[in-house]
Design a protein around this motif. Structure first.
Motif, PDB file in Angstrom:
ATOM      1  N   HIS A   1      -3.249 -11.741 -13.420  1.00  0.00           N
ATOM      2  CA  HIS A   1      -3.212 -10.320 -13.055  1.00  0.00           C
ATOM      3  C   HIS A   1      -1.825 -10.014 -12.491  1.00  0.00           C
ATOM      4  O   HIS A   1      -1.301 -10.743 -11.638  1.00  0.00           O
TER       5      HIS A   1
ATOM      6  N   ASP B   1       9.647   7.526   1.643  1.00  0.00           N
ATOM      7  CA  ASP B   1      10.767   6.800   2.245  1.00  0.00           C
ATOM      8  C   ASP B   1      10.761   5.356   1.740  1.00  0.00           C
ATOM      9  O   ASP B   1      10.179   4.458   2.345  1.00  0.00           O
ATOM     10  N   THR B   2      11.372   5.148   0.573  1.00  0.00           N
ATOM     11  CA  THR B   2      11.419   3.809  -0.025  1.00  0.00           C
ATOM     12  C   THR B   2      12.727   3.667  -0.798  1.00  0.00           C
ATOM     13  O   THR B   2      13.557   4.582  -0.802  1.00  0.00           O
TER      14      THR B   2
ATOM     15  N   ARG C   1       5.983 -11.980  -6.745  1.00  0.00           N
ATOM     16  CA  ARG C   1       6.011 -13.059  -5.747  1.00  0.00           C
ATOM     17  C   ARG C   1       4.684 -13.818  -5.720  1.00  0.00           C
ATOM     18  O   ARG C   1       4.667 -15.018  -5.443  1.00  0.00           O
TER      19      ARG C   1
ATOM     20  N   LEU D   1       3.094   0.796  -5.817  1.00  0.00           N
ATOM     21  CA  LEU D   1       2.616  -0.444  -6.454  1.00  0.00           C
ATOM     22  C   LEU D   1       1.935  -0.234  -7.799  1.00  0.00           C
ATOM     23  O   LEU D   1       2.001  -1.095  -8.670  1.00  0.00           O
TER      24      LEU D   1
ATOM     25  N   GLY E   1      -2.050  -5.190   2.641  1.00  0.00           N
ATOM     26  CA  GLY E   1      -1.264  -5.911   1.635  1.00  0.00           C
ATOM     27  C   GLY E   1      -1.122  -7.396   1.930  1.00  0.00           C
ATOM     28  O   GLY E   1      -1.281  -8.233   1.042  1.00  0.00           O
TER      29      GLY E   1
ATOM     30  N   PHE F   1      -2.393 -10.467  -0.271  1.00  0.00           N
ATOM     31  CA  PHE F   1      -1.379 -11.427  -0.741  1.00  0.00           C
ATOM     32  C   PHE F   1      -1.827 -12.867  -0.419  1.00  0.00           C
ATOM     33  O   PHE F   1      -1.835 -13.734  -1.290  1.00  0.00           O
TER      34      PHE F   1
ATOM     35  N   MET G   1      -5.115  -0.520   1.562  1.00  0.00           N
ATOM     36  CA  MET G   1      -4.915  -1.955   1.301  1.00  0.00           C
ATOM     37  C   MET G   1      -4.201  -2.616   2.467  1.00  0.00           C
ATOM     38  O   MET G   1      -3.162  -2.130   2.916  1.00  0.00           O
TER      39      MET G   1
ATOM     40  N   ARG H   1       3.674   5.229   1.247  1.00  0.00           N
ATOM     41  CA  ARG H   1       4.651   4.392   0.535  1.00  0.00           C
ATOM     42  C   ARG H   1       4.182   2.945   0.364  1.00  0.00           C
ATOM     43  O   ARG H   1       4.660   2.228  -0.508  1.00  0.00           O
TER      44      ARG H   1
ATOM     45  N   LEU I   1      -9.304  -4.075   0.890  1.00  0.00           N
ATOM     46  CA  LEU I   1      -8.803  -3.291  -0.256  1.00  0.00           C
ATOM     47  C   LEU I   1      -9.917  -2.350  -0.708  1.00  0.00           C
ATOM     48  O   LEU I   1     -10.899  -2.797  -1.312  1.00  0.00           O
TER      49      LEU I   1
ATOM     50  N   GLY J   1      -8.794  -9.418  -7.111  1.00  0.00           N
ATOM     51  CA  GLY J   1      -8.673  -8.043  -6.626  1.00  0.00           C
ATOM     52  C   GLY J   1      -9.772  -7.659  -5.662  1.00  0.00           C
ATOM     53  O   GLY J   1     -10.445  -8.518  -5.070  1.00  0.00           O
TER      54      GLY J   1
ATOM     55  N   THR K   1       8.222  -6.784  -4.903  1.00  0.00           N
ATOM     56  CA  THR K   1       7.128  -6.807  -5.888  1.00  0.00           C
ATOM     57  C   THR K   1       7.558  -7.192  -7.303  1.00  0.00           C
ATOM     58  O   THR K   1       6.739  -7.636  -8.094  1.00  0.00           O
TER      59      THR K   1
ATOM     60  N   CYS L   1      -9.449  -5.251  -9.963  1.00  0.00           N
ATOM     61  CA  CYS L   1      -8.402  -5.898 -10.774  1.00  0.00           C
ATOM     62  C   CYS L   1      -8.916  -7.123 -11.527  1.00  0.00           C
ATOM     63  O   CYS L   1      -8.242  -7.607 -12.440  1.00  0.00           O
TER      64      CYS L   1
ATOM     65  N   ASN M   1       2.019  -8.614  -8.319  1.00  0.00           N
ATOM     66  CA  ASN M   1       3.271  -8.810  -7.581  1.00  0.00           C
ATOM     67  C   ASN M   1       3.926 -10.084  -8.117  1.00  0.00           C
ATOM     68  O   ASN M   1       3.278 -11.124  -8.195  1.00  0.00           O
TER      69      ASN M   1
HETATM   70  O1  UT7 Z   1      -4.247  -5.751  -7.482  1.00  0.00           O
HETATM   71  C1  UT7 Z   1      -4.828  -5.811  -6.224  1.00  0.00           C
HETATM   72  C2  UT7 Z   1      -4.192  -6.819  -5.452  1.00  0.00           C
HETATM   73  N1  UT7 Z   1      -3.111  -6.285  -4.653  1.00  0.00           N
HETATM   74  C3  UT7 Z   1      -2.112  -7.102  -4.383  1.00  0.00           C
HETATM   75  O2  UT7 Z   1      -2.039  -8.187  -4.888  1.00  0.00           O
HETATM   76  C4  UT7 Z   1      -1.066  -6.684  -3.352  1.00  0.00           C
HETATM   77  C5  UT7 Z   1      -0.782  -7.859  -2.461  1.00  0.00           C
HETATM   78  N2  UT7 Z   1       0.198  -7.548  -1.434  1.00  0.00           N
HETATM   79  C6  UT7 Z   1       1.511  -7.378  -1.720  1.00  0.00           C
HETATM   80  O3  UT7 Z   1       1.910  -7.452  -2.854  1.00  0.00           O
HETATM   81  C7  UT7 Z   1       2.460  -7.140  -0.576  1.00  0.00           C
HETATM   82  O4  UT7 Z   1       1.805  -7.377   0.647  1.00  0.00           O
HETATM   83  C8  UT7 Z   1       3.083  -5.722  -0.569  1.00  0.00           C
HETATM   84  C9  UT7 Z   1       4.060  -5.582  -1.727  1.00  0.00           C
HETATM   85  C10 UT7 Z   1       1.995  -4.673  -0.666  1.00  0.00           C
HETATM   86  C11 UT7 Z   1       3.868  -5.472   0.719  1.00  0.00           C
HETATM   87  O5  UT7 Z   1       4.877  -6.460   0.875  1.00  0.00           O
HETATM   88  P1  UT7 Z   1       5.056  -7.198   2.278  1.00  0.00           P
HETATM   89  O6  UT7 Z   1       6.191  -8.109   2.118  1.00  0.00           O
HETATM   90  O7  UT7 Z   1       3.716  -7.801   2.633  1.00  0.00           O
HETATM   91  O8  UT7 Z   1       5.452  -6.024   3.224  1.00  0.00           O
HETATM   92  P2  UT7 Z   1       4.731  -5.502   4.570  1.00  0.00           P
HETATM   93  O9  UT7 Z   1       3.458  -4.812   4.252  1.00  0.00           O
HETATM   94  O10 UT7 Z   1       4.700  -6.632   5.548  1.00  0.00           O
HETATM   95  O11 UT7 Z   1       5.770  -4.436   5.085  1.00  0.00           O
HETATM   96  C12 UT7 Z   1       7.091  -4.825   5.525  1.00  0.00           C
HETATM   97  C13 UT7 Z   1       7.843  -3.592   5.960  1.00  0.00           C
HETATM   98  C14 UT7 Z   1       7.080  -2.699   6.918  1.00  0.00           C
HETATM   99  O12 UT7 Z   1       8.014  -2.158   7.840  1.00  0.00           O
HETATM  100  P3  UT7 Z   1       8.211  -2.803   9.298  1.00  0.00           P
HETATM  101  O13 UT7 Z   1       6.857  -2.714   9.951  1.00  0.00           O
HETATM  102  O14 UT7 Z   1       8.641  -4.210   9.060  1.00  0.00           O
HETATM  103  O15 UT7 Z   1       9.240  -1.946   9.906  1.00  0.00           O
HETATM  104  C15 UT7 Z   1       6.540  -1.598   6.054  1.00  0.00           C
HETATM  105  O16 UT7 Z   1       6.356  -0.389   6.776  1.00  0.00           O
HETATM  106  O17 UT7 Z   1       8.107  -2.771   4.812  1.00  0.00           O
HETATM  107  C16 UT7 Z   1       7.663  -1.434   5.065  1.00  0.00           C
HETATM  108  N3  UT7 Z   1       7.252  -0.849   3.800  1.00  0.00           N
HETATM  109  C17 UT7 Z   1       8.114  -0.239   2.972  1.00  0.00           C
HETATM  110  N4  UT7 Z   1       9.435  -0.014   3.057  1.00  0.00           N
HETATM  111  C18 UT7 Z   1      10.017   0.607   2.024  1.00  0.00           C
HETATM  112  C19 UT7 Z   1       6.016  -0.823   3.244  1.00  0.00           C
HETATM  113  N5  UT7 Z   1       6.066  -0.212   2.055  1.00  0.00           N
HETATM  114  C20 UT7 Z   1       7.349   0.157   1.860  1.00  0.00           C
HETATM  115  C21 UT7 Z   1       8.019   0.818   0.819  1.00  0.00           C
HETATM  116  N6  UT7 Z   1       9.356   1.018   0.953  1.00  0.00           N
HETATM  117  N7  UT7 Z   1       7.396   1.232  -0.295  1.00  0.00           N
END
Ligand code: UT7
Length: 320
Positions: free
Chosen positions: A247, A27-28, A252, A156, A212, A216, A210, A151, A188, A308, A37, A112, A250
């Motif tokens: 690396h 569901d994405t 952002r 990612l 996230g 971040f 993770m 998801r 992580l 990472g 991202t 990473c 993301n």
């Molecule tokens: O290489 C290792 C290092 N890893 C990283 O650098 C990753 C670092 N983290 C990130 O890049 C970000 O935290 C993510 C991209 C993983 C997530 O972004 P976010 O803006 O922090 O989103 P979130 O986890 O706060 O989720 C926001 C909402 C949630 O829904 P509710 O609770 O607001 O209703 C999630 O359930 O987005 C939802 N969500 C999704 N929706 C659609 C989470 N994944 C998805 C998805 N599609 N794939």
């Protein structure tokens, strides 16, 4: 005497999966993934495209690009956290695939940050006078351990490998800083078979976990800090650095690092749109893109920075 990168190479699996393709299995949406991202598609390996196979392809190209003979390479150092085998290590598998029996092969896992830590390790071997020429590879097939029903993580990551040949020369790597914080390791993780988390029946592996937002926050704080640390101890102004190769996790995070350092985003190249987060492969993949596009010039000062799981992070300053 230091060690200079004299050639780069990369390899990607044939199959490309777009955000729209993923929207059919979890569901994405393309809108969510690309706006949060910067990722639009990623390469996903098939059964034959193992981390070792991708590593060997990237390594071969790096050797060709460097103009040296493969016999000149003394060590193959592979960064990975998603190899299909616990052993034999990928360095030995690459040695066998490329017919480089006179080399020594080993792996290094710093997730990473793995390529960066491996490059630093290769530099240290060369600076110590132990070896003159080392093939450093970052390779990952994270798609084989990711939970394709989750998801929040499966959108990612991508698979691929990047490599470089590093050789003893008068200029090249100038300095590096490396850090770890094991107390934050839980944010992580990818657990090997254990009783704590059920093994996925499809793959036999445990899913990646993770937090996230925690990752971040860690990245946008620690990456600028370690870049400032390396600039300061080398008495270098940030404006003197031509390019910051981070690396690719993301977009952002990269934008936030540029903003915190008060630098133009133009100095922070990005290629994650078509690759996703390829963990230890992301920095050498980007390095190879920039090298082949002719965007790196002799004498350019570059800073590479990885971060990472571990947690691990660091920066390497080098002259191209
Ligand atoms: O290489 C290792 C290092 N890893 C990283 O650098 C990753 C670092 N983290 C990130 O890049 C970000 O935290 C993510 C991209 C993983 C997530 O972004 P976010 O803006 O922090 O989103 P979130 O986890 O706060 O989720 C926001 C909402 C949630 O829904 P509710 O609770 O607001 O209703 C999630 O359930 O987005 C939802 N969500 C999704 N929706 C659609 C989470 N994944 C998805 C998805 N599609 N794939």
């Amino acid at each position: 005497m230091t060690a200079r990168i004299i050639g780069t190479g990369s390899a990607l699996p044939n199959r490309v999966i777009t955000n729209d393709d993923l929207a059919k299995i979890v569901d994405t949406s393309d809108e969510w993934i690309s706006s949060r991202t910067g990722i639009r598609s990623r390469h996903i390996s098939d059964a034959e495209e193992t981390a070792a196979v991708l590593a060997a392809r990237a390594g071969q190209k790096a050797i060709e690009n460097s103009g040296i003979q493969k016999d000149e390479v003394e060590m193959i150092l592979v960064a990975t956290c998603s190899a299909e085998d616990y052993f034999p290590n990928l360095g030995c598998q690459v040695q066998n695939m490329l017919g480089m029996e006179h080399t020594v092969g080993m792996d290094l896992n710093a997730a990473c940050s793995g390529f960066l830590f491996s490059l630093n390790t290769a530099f240290a071997y060369i600076k110590a006078g132990i070896y003159k020429t080392i093939l450093v590879i970052g390779t990952e097939t994270l798609s084989k351990i990711v939970n394709w029903k989750d998801r929040s993580t499966c959108v990612l990551f991508g698979d691929g490998a990047g490599a470089c040949v590093i050789r003893a020369e008068e200029t090249g790597v100038l300095d590096f800083v490396q850090h770890s914080d094991g107390s934050m390791g839980h944010v992580l993780t990818a657990k090997a078979s254990s009783t704590e988390t059920p093994v996925q029946p499809e793959t036999g592996a445990d899913p990646i976990y993770m937090d996230g937002q925690a990752v971040f926050k860690f990245a946008v704080k620690k990456v600028p800090e370690c870049i400032e640390e390396i600039l300061e101890r080398n008495h270098l102004d940030k404006e003197e650095v031509s390019c910051f190769i981070l690396h690719q996790a993301n977009k952002r995070i990269i934008q936030s690092v540029a903003k915190r350092l008060k630098l133009s985003e133009e100095k922070f190249p990005v290629n994650l749109e078509g690759h996703g987060n390829t963990s230890a492969a992301s920095i050498p993949l980007l390095l190879d893109d920039l090298n082949r596009e002719g965007r790196l010039h002799k004498g350019d000062k570059l800073i590479l920075s990885g971060f990472g799981a571990g947690l691990t992070w660091g920066a390497t300053l080098l002259e191209w």
